[in-house]
Design an enzyme around this catalytic site. Structure first.
Site, PDB file in Angstrom:
ATOM      1  N   GLU A 191       0.967  -1.234  -0.021  1.00  0.00           N
ATOM      2  CA  GLU A 191       0.040   0.137  -0.059  1.00  0.00           C
ATOM      3  C   GLU A 191       0.858   1.230  -0.074  1.00  0.00           C
ATOM      4  O   GLU A 191       0.662   2.065   0.874  1.00  0.00           O
ATOM      5  CB  GLU A 191      -0.943  -0.047   1.216  1.00  0.00           C
ATOM      6  CG  GLU A 191      -1.964  -1.048   1.138  1.00  0.00           C
ATOM      7  CD  GLU A 191      -2.712  -1.446   2.486  1.00  0.00           C
ATOM      8  OE1 GLU A 191      -2.908  -0.339   3.138  1.00  0.00           O
ATOM      9  OE2 GLU A 191      -3.498  -2.406   2.538  1.00  0.00           O
ATOM     10  N   ASN A 232       2.075  -4.698  -3.439  1.00  0.00           N
ATOM     11  CA  ASN A 232       0.637  -5.087  -3.195  1.00  0.00           C
ATOM     12  C   ASN A 232      -0.162  -3.818  -2.700  1.00  0.00           C
ATOM     13  O   ASN A 232       0.275  -2.962  -2.103  1.00  0.00           O
ATOM     14  CB  ASN A 232       0.598  -6.080  -1.677  1.00  0.00           C
ATOM     15  CG  ASN A 232      -0.665  -6.928  -1.750  1.00  0.00           C
ATOM     16  OD1 ASN A 232      -1.467  -7.270  -2.636  1.00  0.00           O
ATOM     17  ND2 ASN A 232      -0.990  -7.041  -0.291  1.00  0.00           N
ATOM     18  N   HIS A 268     -10.373  -5.939  -1.538  1.00  0.00           N
ATOM     19  CA  HIS A 268     -11.296  -5.750  -0.500  1.00  0.00           C
ATOM     20  C   HIS A 268     -12.469  -4.931  -1.289  1.00  0.00           C
ATOM     21  O   HIS A 268     -12.416  -3.607  -1.155  1.00  0.00           O
ATOM     22  CB  HIS A 268     -10.586  -4.946   0.825  1.00  0.00           C
ATOM     23  CG  HIS A 268      -9.546  -5.730   1.366  1.00  0.00           C
ATOM     24  ND1 HIS A 268     -10.022  -6.952   1.977  1.00  0.00           N
ATOM     25  CD2 HIS A 268      -8.301  -5.492   1.535  1.00  0.00           C
ATOM     26  CE1 HIS A 268      -8.644  -7.376   2.486  1.00  0.00           C
ATOM     27  NE2 HIS A 268      -7.955  -6.503   2.065  1.00  0.00           N
ATOM     28  N   GLU A 298      -6.152 -10.403  -1.477  1.00  0.00           N
ATOM     29  CA  GLU A 298      -6.928 -10.542  -0.061  1.00  0.00           C
ATOM     30  C   GLU A 298      -8.285 -10.334  -0.356  1.00  0.00           C
ATOM     31  O   GLU A 298      -9.081  -9.644   0.231  1.00  0.00           O
ATOM     32  CB  GLU A 298      -6.277  -9.106   0.775  1.00  0.00           C
ATOM     33  CG  GLU A 298      -4.907  -9.171   0.730  1.00  0.00           C
ATOM     34  CD  GLU A 298      -4.359  -7.921   1.672  1.00  0.00           C
ATOM     35  OE1 GLU A 298      -5.189  -7.236   2.244  1.00  0.00           O
ATOM     36  OE2 GLU A 298      -3.266  -7.672   1.779  1.00  0.00           O
ATOM     37  N   ASP A 300     -12.108 -10.149  -0.508  1.00  0.00           N
ATOM     38  CA  ASP A 300     -13.668 -10.167   0.366  1.00  0.00           C
ATOM     39  C   ASP A 300     -14.423  -9.539  -0.483  1.00  0.00           C
ATOM     40  O   ASP A 300     -13.989  -8.287  -0.976  1.00  0.00           O
ATOM     41  CB  ASP A 300     -13.272 -10.220   1.710  1.00  0.00           C
ATOM     42  CG  ASP A 300     -12.477  -8.981   2.175  1.00  0.00           C
ATOM     43  OD1 ASP A 300     -12.591  -7.861   1.478  1.00  0.00           O
ATOM     44  OD2 ASP A 300     -11.872  -9.234   3.344  1.00  0.00           O
TER      45      ASP A 300
HETATM   46  O1  9MR Z   1      -6.694  -8.386   8.425  1.00  0.00           O
HETATM   47  C1  9MR Z   1      -5.731  -7.675   9.047  1.00  0.00           C
HETATM   48  C2  9MR Z   1      -6.221  -7.273  10.456  1.00  0.00           C
HETATM   49  O2  9MR Z   1      -6.536  -8.580  11.198  1.00  0.00           O
HETATM   50  C3  9MR Z   1      -5.466  -6.382  11.052  1.00  0.00           C
HETATM   51  O3  9MR Z   1      -5.977  -5.783  12.221  1.00  0.00           O
HETATM   52  C4  9MR Z   1      -5.202  -5.257  10.033  1.00  0.00           C
HETATM   53  C5  9MR Z   1      -4.121  -4.124  10.666  1.00  0.00           C
HETATM   54  O4  9MR Z   1      -4.305  -2.950   9.915  1.00  0.00           O
HETATM   55  O5  9MR Z   1      -4.695  -5.617   8.851  1.00  0.00           O
HETATM   56  C6  9MR Z   1      -5.559  -6.601   8.276  1.00  0.00           C
HETATM   57  O6  9MR Z   1      -5.123  -6.921   6.977  1.00  0.00           O
HETATM   58  C7  9MR Z   1      -4.706  -6.009   6.142  1.00  0.00           C
HETATM   59  C8  9MR Z   1      -3.560  -6.581   5.185  1.00  0.00           C
HETATM   60  O7  9MR Z   1      -2.460  -6.683   5.958  1.00  0.00           O
HETATM   61  C9  9MR Z   1      -3.048  -5.251   4.333  1.00  0.00           C
HETATM   62  N1  9MR Z   1      -4.297  -4.887   3.297  1.00  0.00           N
HETATM   63  C10 9MR Z   1      -5.337  -4.640   4.057  1.00  0.00           C
HETATM   64  C11 9MR Z   1      -5.735  -5.653   5.240  1.00  0.00           C
HETATM   65  C12 9MR Z   1      -7.121  -5.572   5.944  1.00  0.00           C
HETATM   66  O8  9MR Z   1      -6.947  -4.141   6.717  1.00  0.00           O
END
Ligand code: 9MR
Length: 388
Positions: A191, A232, A268, A298, A300
């Site tokens: 990101e 990513n 997402h 990722e 969903d």
């Molecule tokens: O799913 C992850 C969640 O459990 C964490 O709390 C969060 C912290 O920012 O990160 C989530 O995963 C992220 C991923 O690492 C990067 N892309 C966005 C995802 C959703 O926020």
């Protein structure tokens, strides 16, 4: 007599009725037995737009699982997971049957690995890696350089640019080196762009400057020359300012000879506003023309803000999953399709929004949803289309 005669006639008619009922029952049972699906994986097509099941399995043979189809197609169907879940037999039964790819949802993030500078605890990440190895699953590494989930010692530090470079290099070298040869693809930088497609002025940008991205890829490549290195990004799946920014960034990296092999499209998504499949296809194609791979990393599809009945939304969600699966399968460079969690129970979305949701392929009760059958049909059609 009359009574007896009548009685005897009526007994005979009872017997006839019984015989007819019994025969009908037998016929019904035989028909039911012939129609019964061979396993729990009932191949009843769900009312999804294109999810037509074109080949029925024979009754004596269990239909293949999604994982078996994916293995056949040499496609990665993966999910985000956590070592804590891998002790639940219901969880692991579904995971092993249906997925050939795994990614740590949080377990390989910097803040989880190193709560003190120079000290690493790989025990949890190792559990995930060992599990994947035992179950022949390919692992995506997530993630080396991000501005979230960093350790406090790092975010609270005030250091020079050179010191931050040393710290970042040490981290990448340590983590990538530990799992060298065992990670199919690393999300090296996560990101880095804002909604307009410009570099975000995040922690690493401020600490090192824009070259933090190039340096990270070079250090990762040095630590594991075999690993595929990905950038990513979120909300850059269709054609928009952000995906244009990704394209410009990775083009520039390639021109400079930076070892980058692919782009991760997080996906997402929201049911009410999914990307246009043709735009996603075009975006994948222009990356293919640069020689880059694409992974859906990722996926969903959240339902909570979309109008309509729950059943209607689940079916519409299937269409979104199906469109993306077909788009990825049709693209020459899209090799992986990862969802961000195994069942709806394990999604991060309710925790973040405070509202229930059902964004994944399997329901909380472990049962496949229309979205599962949609991806299944897309994959099976791709396999059938490739057959002579
Ligand atoms: O799913 C992850 C969640 O459990 C964490 O709390 C969060 C912290 O920012 O990160 C989530 O995963 C992220 C991923 O690492 C990067 N892309 C966005 C995802 C959703 O926020």
């Amino acid at each position: 007599m009359q009574y007896t005669k009548n009685n005897s006639k009526s007994r005979k008619s009872d017997t006839n009725t019984l015989f007819i009922c019994f025969s009908s029952l037998l016929v019904c049972l035989l028909v039911l037995a012939a129609c019964k699906p061979a396993s729990n994986f009932a191949l009843t097509p769900t009312p999804i737009r294109q999810a037509t099941i074109t080949v029925e399995p024979t009754a004596s043979q269990a239909p293949p699982t999604l994982r078996q189809l994916a293995d056949q197609q040499k496609w990665l169907v993966g999910t985000a997971s956590d070592p804590a879940y891998l002790t639940n037999p219901q969880y692991t039964a579904l995971l092993d049957a249906e997925f050939n790819g795994l990614v740590g949802e949080n377990v390989m993030k910097w803040g989880r690995l190193s709560v003190e500078r120079g000290i690493y605890d790989f025990s949890k990440a190792d559990v995930l890696m060992d599990y994947a190895a035992r179950h022949q699953m390919a692992v995506r590494g997530h993630t080396l350089v991000w501005d979230l989930q960093l350790p406090d010692w790092l975010t609270q530090s005030i250091l020079t640019r050179d010191e931050y470079k040393v710290i970042l290099k040490e981290h990448i070298t340590t983590v990538v080196g530990r799992y060298a040869g065992r990670i199919v693809a690393w999300d090296v930088v996560n990101e880095p762009l804002d909604a307009q497609g410009h570099l975000r002025q995040n922690f690493w940008f401020q600490a090192i400057g824009p070259e933090y991205i190039l340096l990270a890829f070079q250090w990762a490549h040095a630590a594991d020359p075999e690993a595929q290195l990905f950038l990513n990004e979120s909300f850059a799946e269709g054609l928009n300012e952000k995906s244009q920014g990704v394209y410009a960034l990775v083009s520039g990296m390639l021109e400079k000879g930076v070892p980058i092999h692919g782009v991760g499209m997080q996906m997402h998504l929201r049911l009410e506003n999914p990307p246009v499949p043709e735009d996603v296809a075009e975006n994948m194609q222009r990356l293919a023309e640069l020689g880059l791979k694409v992974h859906i990393t990722e996926l969903d599809v959240r339902l909570q803000d979309a109008p309509g009945s729950r059943d209607g939304k689940l079916v519409a969600q299937g269409v979104v999953f199906e469109d993306l699966a077909r788009t990825c399968l049709a693209a020459e460079n899209c090799e992986a399709f990862f969802t961000w969690g195994l069942t709806d129970h394990y999604s991060w979305i309710p925790g973040m929004t405070g509202k229930d949701d059902e964004p994944l392929l399997f329901a909380e009760n472990w049962q496949p949803k229309p979205a599962y059958w949609a991806v299944y049909a897309a994959l099976r059609d791709a396999i059938l289309a490739a057959q002579p």
